[in-house]
Design a protein around this motif. Structure first.
Motif, PDB file in Angstrom:
ATOM      1  N   LEU A 208       0.814  -1.085   0.045  1.00 30.27           N
ATOM      2  CA  LEU A 208       0.009   0.015   0.049  1.00 30.27           C
ATOM      3  C   LEU A 208       0.857   1.328  -0.151  1.00 30.27           C
ATOM      4  N   VAL A 209       1.961   1.303   0.935  1.00 29.74           N
ATOM      5  CA  VAL A 209       2.774   2.636   0.765  1.00 29.74           C
ATOM      6  C   VAL A 209       3.438   2.796  -0.371  1.00 29.74           C
ATOM      7  N   ARG A 210       3.974   1.405  -1.159  1.00 29.94           N
ATOM      8  CA  ARG A 210       4.531   1.508  -2.414  1.00 29.94           C
ATOM      9  C   ARG A 210       3.823   2.301  -3.381  1.00 29.94           C
ATOM     10  N   LEU A 211       2.506   1.721  -3.472  1.00 30.12           N
ATOM     11  CA  LEU A 211       1.507   2.260  -4.399  1.00 30.12           C
ATOM     12  C   LEU A 211       1.287   3.791  -4.184  1.00 30.12           C
ATOM     13  N   ALA A 212       0.945   4.134  -2.976  1.00 30.73           N
ATOM     14  CA  ALA A 212       0.698   5.522  -2.696  1.00 30.73           C
ATOM     15  C   ALA A 212       1.799   6.357  -2.850  1.00 30.73           C
ATOM     16  N   LYS A 213       3.168   6.003  -2.838  1.00 34.70           N
ATOM     17  CA  LYS A 213       4.334   6.790  -3.074  1.00 34.70           C
ATOM     18  C   LYS A 213       4.794   6.923  -4.655  1.00 34.70           C
ATOM     19  N   ILE A 214       4.256   5.983  -5.264  1.00 34.72           N
ATOM     20  CA  ILE A 214       4.644   5.649  -6.815  1.00 34.72           C
ATOM     21  C   ILE A 214       4.090   6.883  -7.578  1.00 34.72           C
ATOM     22  N   ARG A 215       3.039   7.800  -6.855  1.00 34.25           N
ATOM     23  CA  ARG A 215       2.489   8.899  -7.702  1.00 34.25           C
ATOM     24  C   ARG A 215       3.907   9.855  -8.109  1.00 34.25           C
ATOM     25  N   TRP A 216       4.776   9.999  -7.321  1.00 34.31           N
ATOM     26  CA  TRP A 216       5.932  11.076  -7.576  1.00 34.31           C
ATOM     27  C   TRP A 216       6.662  10.398  -8.837  1.00 34.31           C
ATOM     28  N   ARG A 217       6.795   9.178  -9.182  1.00 35.66           N
ATOM     29  CA  ARG A 217       7.525   8.648 -10.072  1.00 35.66           C
ATOM     30  C   ARG A 217       6.704   8.934 -11.442  1.00 35.66           C
ATOM     31  N   ILE A 218       5.459   8.541 -11.228  1.00 31.26           N
ATOM     32  CA  ILE A 218       4.312   8.839 -12.519  1.00 31.26           C
ATOM     33  C   ILE A 218       4.567  10.269 -13.038  1.00 31.26           C
ATOM     34  N   GLU A 219       4.541  11.373 -11.981  1.00 29.66           N
ATOM     35  CA  GLU A 219       4.395  12.668 -12.323  1.00 29.66           C
ATOM     36  C   GLU A 219       5.734  13.169 -12.768  1.00 29.66           C
ATOM     37  N   HIS A 220       6.887  12.502 -12.443  1.00 26.26           N
ATOM     38  CA  HIS A 220       8.337  12.575 -12.997  1.00 26.26           C
ATOM     39  C   HIS A 220       8.475  12.070 -14.351  1.00 26.26           C
ATOM     40  N   ASP A 221       7.916  10.954 -14.770  1.00 25.90           N
ATOM     41  CA  ASP A 221       7.961  10.296 -16.029  1.00 25.90           C
ATOM     42  C   ASP A 221       7.195  11.109 -16.929  1.00 25.90           C
ATOM     43  N   TYR A 222       6.115  11.532 -16.740  1.00 26.62           N
ATOM     44  CA  TYR A 222       4.869  12.591 -17.319  1.00 26.62           C
ATOM     45  C   TYR A 222       5.764  13.589 -17.928  1.00 26.62           C
ATOM     46  N   ARG A 223       6.321  14.144 -16.784  1.00 29.49           N
ATOM     47  CA  ARG A 223       7.181  15.560 -17.242  1.00 29.49           C
ATOM     48  C   ARG A 223       8.093  15.425 -18.188  1.00 29.49           C
ATOM     49  N   GLU A 224       8.787  14.258 -17.853  1.00 26.03           N
ATOM     50  CA  GLU A 224      10.056  13.965 -19.013  1.00 26.03           C
ATOM     51  C   GLU A 224       9.712  13.751 -20.322  1.00 26.03           C
ATOM     52  N   LEU A 225       8.233  13.064 -20.475  1.00 27.86           N
ATOM     53  CA  LEU A 225       7.551  12.832 -21.698  1.00 27.86           C
ATOM     54  C   LEU A 225       7.384  13.863 -22.309  1.00 27.86           C
ATOM     55  N   LYS A 226       6.785  14.975 -21.481  1.00 27.75           N
ATOM     56  CA  LYS A 226       6.305  16.301 -22.289  1.00 27.75           C
ATOM     57  C   LYS A 226       7.761  17.132 -22.485  1.00 27.75           C
ATOM     58  N   HIS A 227       8.525  17.392 -21.784  1.00 26.82           N
ATOM     59  CA  HIS A 227       9.462  18.358 -21.700  1.00 26.82           C
ATOM     60  C   HIS A 227      10.691  17.787 -22.561  1.00 26.82           C
ATOM     61  N   GLY A 228      11.142  16.638 -22.000  1.00 23.54           N
ATOM     62  CA  GLY A 228      12.473  16.022 -22.345  1.00 23.54           C
ATOM     63  C   GLY A 228      12.026  15.594 -23.693  1.00 23.54           C
ATOM     64  N   LEU A 229      10.977  14.889 -24.075  1.00 31.53           N
ATOM     65  CA  LEU A 229      10.752  14.154 -25.374  1.00 31.53           C
ATOM     66  C   LEU A 229      10.080  14.553 -26.429  1.00 31.53           C
ATOM     67  N   GLY A 230       9.362  15.702 -25.879  1.00 34.31           N
ATOM     68  CA  GLY A 230       8.284  16.459 -26.832  1.00 34.31           C
ATOM     69  C   GLY A 230       6.956  15.698 -27.072  1.00 34.31           C
ATOM     70  N   LEU A 231       6.404  15.210 -26.028  1.00 36.96           N
ATOM     71  CA  LEU A 231       4.980  14.687 -26.034  1.00 36.96           C
ATOM     72  C   LEU A 231       3.984  15.836 -26.336  1.00 36.96           C
ATOM     73  N   ASP A 232       4.422  17.006 -26.230  1.00 34.94           N
ATOM     74  CA  ASP A 232       3.387  18.065 -26.134  1.00 34.94           C
ATOM     75  C   ASP A 232       3.606  18.945 -27.486  1.00 34.94           C
ATOM     76  N   HIS A 233       4.446  18.348 -28.389  1.00 36.05           N
ATOM     77  CA  HIS A 233       5.053  19.163 -29.436  1.00 36.05           C
ATOM     78  C   HIS A 233       4.007  18.757 -30.631  1.00 36.05           C
ATOM     79  N   PHE A 234       3.221  17.907 -30.743  1.00 42.17           N
ATOM     80  CA  PHE A 234       2.298  17.326 -31.916  1.00 42.17           C
ATOM     81  C   PHE A 234       1.654  18.445 -32.202  1.00 42.17           C
ATOM     82  N   GLU A 235       1.545  18.925 -33.661  1.00 37.38           N
ATOM     83  CA  GLU A 235       0.884  19.875 -34.035  1.00 37.38           C
ATOM     84  C   GLU A 235       0.052  19.231 -35.371  1.00 37.38           C
TER      85      GLU A 235
END
Length: 120
Positions: free
Chosen positions: A64-91
């Motif tokens: 339960l603790v591991r799953l509750a604390k994994i939110r930080w990892r998910i947010e970090h990965d999403y930020r990396e997808l958007k800013h580092g890899l260009g997920l939000d650059h599709f036009e």
């Protein structure tokens, strides 16, 4: 600390006529039991974090603790997808174009994650 609780404060919603005639019955407004996980450091006067989950009661507290604390990892990965890899650059304007873009960004993220966790 993990406790079994019954959430309160949600008003009962009425079923539509179609749902009632389909054999779903009438919801009595009682929510099912849930597990509440509280983060309460020994030197704190009150909990510093609280999570509510519907996972099975046999789920170990460490999981339960591991799953509750994994939110930080998910947010970090999403930020990396958007800013580092260009997920939000599709036009583009097509579903196929968006799908190809997301697929390539995801593949790049998998590659970088594999390289980062690989032991040389």
């Amino acid at each position: 600390m993990a406790l079994r609780v019954r959430p309160a404060g949600v008003r009962a919603r009425r079923l539509t006529q179609a749902a009632a005639t389909a054999g779903h019955g009438h919801w009595d407004g009682v929510l099912p039991d849930a597990t509440m996980l509280a983060e309460w450091p020994q030197d704190a006067l009150q909990p510093t974090g609280c999570w509510l989950t519907s996972l099975p009661t046999a789920t170990p507290p460490a999981e339960l603790v591991r799953l509750a604390k994994i939110r930080w990892r998910i947010e970090h990965d999403y930020r990396e997808l958007k800013h580092g890899l260009g997920l939000d650059h599709f036009e583009g304007r097509s579903w196929a174009g968006w799908h190809h873009h997301v697929t390539l960004v995801t593949a790049a993220h998998v590659f970088l994650t594999e390289q980062r966790t690989r032991s040389w």
